[in-house]
Write a protein that holds these residues in place. Structure first.
Motif, PDB file in Angstrom:
ATOM      1  N   ARG A  58     -44.080 -55.303  -3.310  1.00  0.00           N
ATOM      2  CA  ARG A  58     -44.659 -56.421  -3.904  1.00  0.00           C
ATOM      3  C   ARG A  58     -43.514 -57.187  -4.537  1.00  0.00           C
ATOM      4  N   LEU A  59     -42.561 -56.492  -5.337  1.00  0.00           N
ATOM      5  CA  LEU A  59     -41.427 -57.275  -5.824  1.00  0.00           C
ATOM      6  C   LEU A  59     -40.551 -57.585  -5.137  1.00  0.00           C
ATOM      7  N   ALA A  60     -40.242 -56.850  -4.261  1.00  0.00           N
ATOM      8  CA  ALA A  60     -39.394 -57.021  -2.993  1.00  0.00           C
ATOM      9  C   ALA A  60     -39.716 -58.245  -2.202  1.00  0.00           C
ATOM     10  N   ARG A  61     -41.042 -58.478  -1.989  1.00  0.00           N
ATOM     11  CA  ARG A  61     -41.543 -59.847  -1.426  1.00  0.00           C
ATOM     12  C   ARG A  61     -41.276 -60.990  -2.537  1.00  0.00           C
ATOM     13  N   ALA A  62     -41.529 -60.925  -3.691  1.00  0.00           N
ATOM     14  CA  ALA A  62     -41.569 -61.979  -4.662  1.00  0.00           C
ATOM     15  C   ALA A  62     -40.064 -62.484  -5.034  1.00  0.00           C
ATOM     16  N   PHE A  63     -39.055 -61.329  -4.901  1.00  0.00           N
ATOM     17  CA  PHE A  63     -37.644 -61.533  -5.346  1.00  0.00           C
ATOM     18  C   PHE A  63     -36.733 -60.975  -4.287  1.00  0.00           C
ATOM     19  N   PRO A  64     -36.985 -61.623  -3.097  1.00  0.00           N
ATOM     20  CA  PRO A  64     -36.131 -61.014  -1.689  1.00  0.00           C
ATOM     21  C   PRO A  64     -34.592 -61.108  -2.182  1.00  0.00           C
ATOM     22  N   ILE A  92     -46.247 -60.983 -14.508  1.00  0.00           N
ATOM     23  CA  ILE A  92     -44.812 -60.698 -14.953  1.00  0.00           C
ATOM     24  C   ILE A  92     -43.681 -61.461 -14.012  1.00  0.00           C
ATOM     25  N   PHE A  93     -44.002 -61.953 -12.996  1.00  0.00           N
ATOM     26  CA  PHE A  93     -43.239 -62.594 -11.842  1.00  0.00           C
ATOM     27  C   PHE A  93     -42.274 -63.498 -12.669  1.00  0.00           C
ATOM     28  N   PRO A  94     -43.056 -64.533 -13.572  1.00  0.00           N
ATOM     29  CA  PRO A  94     -42.445 -65.849 -14.033  1.00  0.00           C
ATOM     30  C   PRO A  94     -41.238 -64.999 -15.239  1.00  0.00           C
ATOM     31  N   PRO A 117     -47.251 -74.659 -17.748  1.00  0.00           N
ATOM     32  CA  PRO A 117     -48.074 -73.810 -16.874  1.00  0.00           C
ATOM     33  C   PRO A 117     -48.420 -74.300 -15.647  1.00  0.00           C
ATOM     34  N   THR A 118     -48.395 -75.739 -15.331  1.00  0.00           N
ATOM     35  CA  THR A 118     -48.501 -76.217 -14.166  1.00  0.00           C
ATOM     36  C   THR A 118     -47.617 -75.734 -13.028  1.00  0.00           C
ATOM     37  N   GLY A 131     -47.861 -73.406  -9.696  1.00  0.00           N
ATOM     38  CA  GLY A 131     -47.374 -73.831  -8.420  1.00  0.00           C
ATOM     39  C   GLY A 131     -46.404 -73.039  -7.687  1.00  0.00           C
ATOM     40  N   ARG A 132     -45.603 -72.223  -8.739  1.00  0.00           N
ATOM     41  CA  ARG A 132     -44.563 -71.343  -7.972  1.00  0.00           C
ATOM     42  C   ARG A 132     -45.230 -69.995  -7.461  1.00  0.00           C
ATOM     43  N   TRP A 133     -45.983 -69.318  -8.570  1.00  0.00           N
ATOM     44  CA  TRP A 133     -46.382 -68.061  -8.461  1.00  0.00           C
ATOM     45  C   TRP A 133     -47.994 -67.844  -8.114  1.00  0.00           C
ATOM     46  N   GLY A 134     -48.716 -69.116  -8.045  1.00  0.00           N
ATOM     47  CA  GLY A 134     -50.240 -69.203  -7.648  1.00  0.00           C
ATOM     48  C   GLY A 134     -50.981 -68.358  -8.827  1.00  0.00           C
TER      49      GLY A 134
END
Length: 714
Positions: free
Chosen positions: A423-429, A393-395, A328-329, A333-336
């Protein structure tokens, strides 16, 4: 559409096959058949597609079938299609699709042993996981003569000559069909057939994960492969024989076991293979010639689905599994993510990493050209309103994408698709993201990540390794079996489903509580404050207030208090017809602020919502159309007529969830006004309190939101 249909004995068993271009089948079986007794019985040149598919669903068997004559095969065909022929009779149809004169028998090995005239064979391309085909000893420019197809000895001379003539006639008539969606030219020429092979492989590629009717295939190919847009039926037949595509009909009977004579099975109601609805409408059809062609009325808005409409589905690949995703840490760290978000995402990642509960490769019904979606493995992410479901859902998306899979995020409404896309485009460019909704210009594009409204899922078949359904309890997905059918079809048979909801349907809640449905709860918002608990105001109905032209003092006092504290006011009513008169009534009492109303029939709804967000409008009277997907930084909620039958427990929770979403104003006020205290109101308040207790027990609550890392805007 009408197709050719034949029975073939190969490798010791009989099967019914249909063909969009018999030239392909004649060459195919002459090359791949290794059984010296391989035999083709040509049954009909033009049979309605739905009839042909019905015959193909059943294993062909009967006493002495290997020695049946033409008359026995005709009786078998008539018995197989008894229901269809009876239905034709009800419409006083003169259609005649089965004729003994059109039937003949071809012993394949006798035909191809003479000169290797039709030598086509298949081989597996292991690198791409597809089947390829190479041509050897093609015939040059010579004609297909009876002497090169049939040899004397196995049947009587007069029957042999008759069969030779009919084989030649079939080839000649198929040549004349070229140009009507079929490849022009002589397929016996090496170059022509090689071009068909290239087209077949390209067609299988562009149709991978798709489920399209013929008209939709035209649209797809016009954009993705214009070179074959006018003659793709020949390539389709070759791809079908190679196992790259499945041929079906828009409407077909429900799946049945592949055994038993067709007249021994109970009658199955026809269903739309696109939306799953029972299709009972019948009409005369100029396309197939039937006087009683079945069609689906449920999904007419997406084009007519008929029993004679060709439905193509690309062969699916096995699903990929996600990784466990680390600790979980690492997720934080990756997705805030907050602690609560990270714990839920971690549980979902563990679910994605587990093997599917269904084992085996393929489905038995696929062998019958019929597909019935089975429920994939499911996971419920139960997160309170404002918890930040999108970020959670990003992870999950990253886990599948990094493993080389494809993901789908389905949501009920177009405006949510348009909001989530950037938002998804920024997270997964680095990912190809396709957005699909009514009127979308990306309808035929393909990507690793698809963001779509639920209706668009009808055009997919086993395309995605992970399907995420957002707001599963919302209209139109909730209680719509058509959309549930489409969603299950879109997921690979060994793929995974993740449901997102703040208010899951009662059935899912029961499954979760019993341990049947794996799930994770996120009982707190990203800012760490408890959910606002609604207060009750005992007052008369809106209709009574309008009739009396008076606003109750207790309601007016609380409205003014919310205005003084600088809040934006959501005022929910149960009826659209109450909005305008209530706006006029409130303006009399509160003339210093701008008051507006909006609903699903308001053409200026978007502009008013934007003005409300910008505080130009201070009080907005609306319906449940704004119960989801709208976030206003500082807001209070008033739900009038909370005892209305139109407001169930879920909608009350969702409307209440418009308050307290901002970290700068986490304790927004919520009021339920009614003259009766209903179970829906009690249930909504009970669930909100229960989530707060779970959050408190889990140590997720804080009184100092600044100590928490702020999540992006939710």
């Amino acid at each position: 559409m009408r197709v050719a249909i034949y029975a073939i004995r190969n490798a010791g068993s009989w099967r019914i096959r249909m063909s969009l271009d018999m030239r392909v089948d004649l060459m195919w079986w002459a090359g791949v058949a290794r059984d010296p007794t391989c035999t083709i019985v040509f049954i009909a040149r033009e049979l309605p597609l739905g009839w042909a598919l019905k015959m193909g669903q059943v294993k062909v068997q009967g006493r002495g079938i290997d020695s049946w004559n033409i008359d026995q095969w005709k009786r078998y065909a008539i018995e197989s299609l008894r229901e269809e022929l009876e239905e034709e009779g009800k419409f006083q149809s003169n259609s005649s699709f089965l004729s003994e004169k059109s039937m003949w028998i071809w012993r394949v090995q006798d035909g191809c042993n003479t000169a290797g005239d039709l030598s086509v064979h298949s081989q597996r391309n292991m690198e791409r996981g597809q089947k390829g085909m190479e041509l050897r000893n093609s015939m040059g420019a010579g004609e297909l003569k009876g002497d090169s197809i049939m040899r004397r000895g196995h049947i009587q001379e007069n029957e042999q000559r008759l069969s030779e003539e009919r084989v030649q006639a079939l080839w000649d008539s198929s040549m004349k069909d070229a140009g009507r969606g079929r490849k022009a030219g002589d397929l016996r020429l090496h170059g022509v057939m090689q071009a068909v092979l290239v087209d077949a492989n390209e067609l299988a590629k562009v149709l991978e994960g798709r489920s399209l009717l013929a008209a939709e295939v035209d649209g797809l190919l016009a954009e993705a492969a214009p070179s074959m847009a006018s003659d793709w039926l020949t390539a389709t037949q070759l791809a079908y024989l190679q196992g790259q595509l499945m041929l079906g009909a828009g409407v077909a009977p429900a799946a049945s076991p592949c055994r038993g004579a067709p007249w021994q099975r109970r009658r199955k109601l026809p269903r739309c293979r696109r939306c799953g609805s029972v299709a009972l409408g019948r009409t005369a059809c100029a396309t197939c010639g039937s006087a009683a062609c079945t069609y689906c009325e449920a999904c007419l808005a997406m084009g007519r689905s008929r029993a004679c409409t060709l439905l193509l589905r690309g062969a699916a690949q096995p699903a990929v599994r996600g990784t466990a995703g680390g600790s979980p840490t690492e997720a934080v760290g990756r997705w805030g993510l907050s602690a609560a978000q990270s714990a839920a995402a971690g549980a979902a990642l563990q679910f994605l990493a587990k093997p599917t509960s269904r084992v085996g490769i393929g489905r038995e019904e696929l062998k019958c050209n019929v597909s019935v979606p089975s429920t994939p493995d499911r996971f419920l992410l139960w997160a309170v309103t404002g918890a930040g479901k999108t970020e959670m859902i990003f992870p999950l998306l990253a886990s599948i994408l990094e493993a080389g899979g494809r993901v789908l995020v389905a949501t009920p409404r177009r405006d949510v698709v348009l909001e989530l896309a950037p938002r998804l485009a920024r997270a997964f460019p680095d990912e190809r993201i396709v957005t699909l909704y009514g009127g979308s210009e990306e309808r035929w594009r393909s990507g690793t990540m698809t963001l779509a409204t639920t209706h668009q899922l009808m055009r997919f078949y086993e395309a995605f390794d992970l399907v995420i359904i957002d707001e599963i309890d919302a209209f139109p997905f909730h209680n719509d079996p058509m959309l549930a059918y489409a969603a299950q079809n879109a997921c690979k048979y060994d793929g995974k489903f993740v449901y997102l909801s703040a208010t899951p349907p009662r059935q899912l809640q029961k499954e979760a509580s019993r341990g049947i449905l794996p799930h994770a709860k996120v009982p707190v918002r990203f800012h760490g404050h408890p959910l606002p608990v609604p207060s009750r105001l005992d007052m008369k109905s809106v209709a009574h207030c309008l009739h009396q032209r008076r606003i109750p003092v207790k309601l007016l006092r609380n409205l003014e208090q919310s205005i003084k504290r600088g809040a934006q006011l959501f005022v929910f009513v149960s009826r659209i017809r109450h909005i305008e008169p209530f706006v006029m009534l409130l303006r009399r009492y509160m003339p210093r602020i701008r008051i507006e109303g909006t609903s699903s029939v308001d053409p200026q709804r978007s502009e008013k919502v934007a003005a409300f967000r910008d505080t130009q409008i201070r009080l907005l009277i609306t319906t449940t159309i704004l119960e989801r997907g709208v976030t206003v930084a500082r807001s209070d909620v008033f739900i009038l007529d909370a005892d209305s039958g139109l407001f169930d427990e879920a909608s009350l929770i969702q409307m209440s969830g418009r308050a307290g979403r901002s970290k700068d104003d986490p304790a927004g006020r919520v009021f339920l006004t009614s003259s009766h205290w209903t179970s829906s109101q009690k249930g909504a308040i009970s669930q909100i309190k229960r989530m707060n207790r779970i959050a408190q027990k889990g140590g997720y609550l804080t009184r100092d939101p600044m100590n928490k890392q702020a999540s992006p805007e939710h």
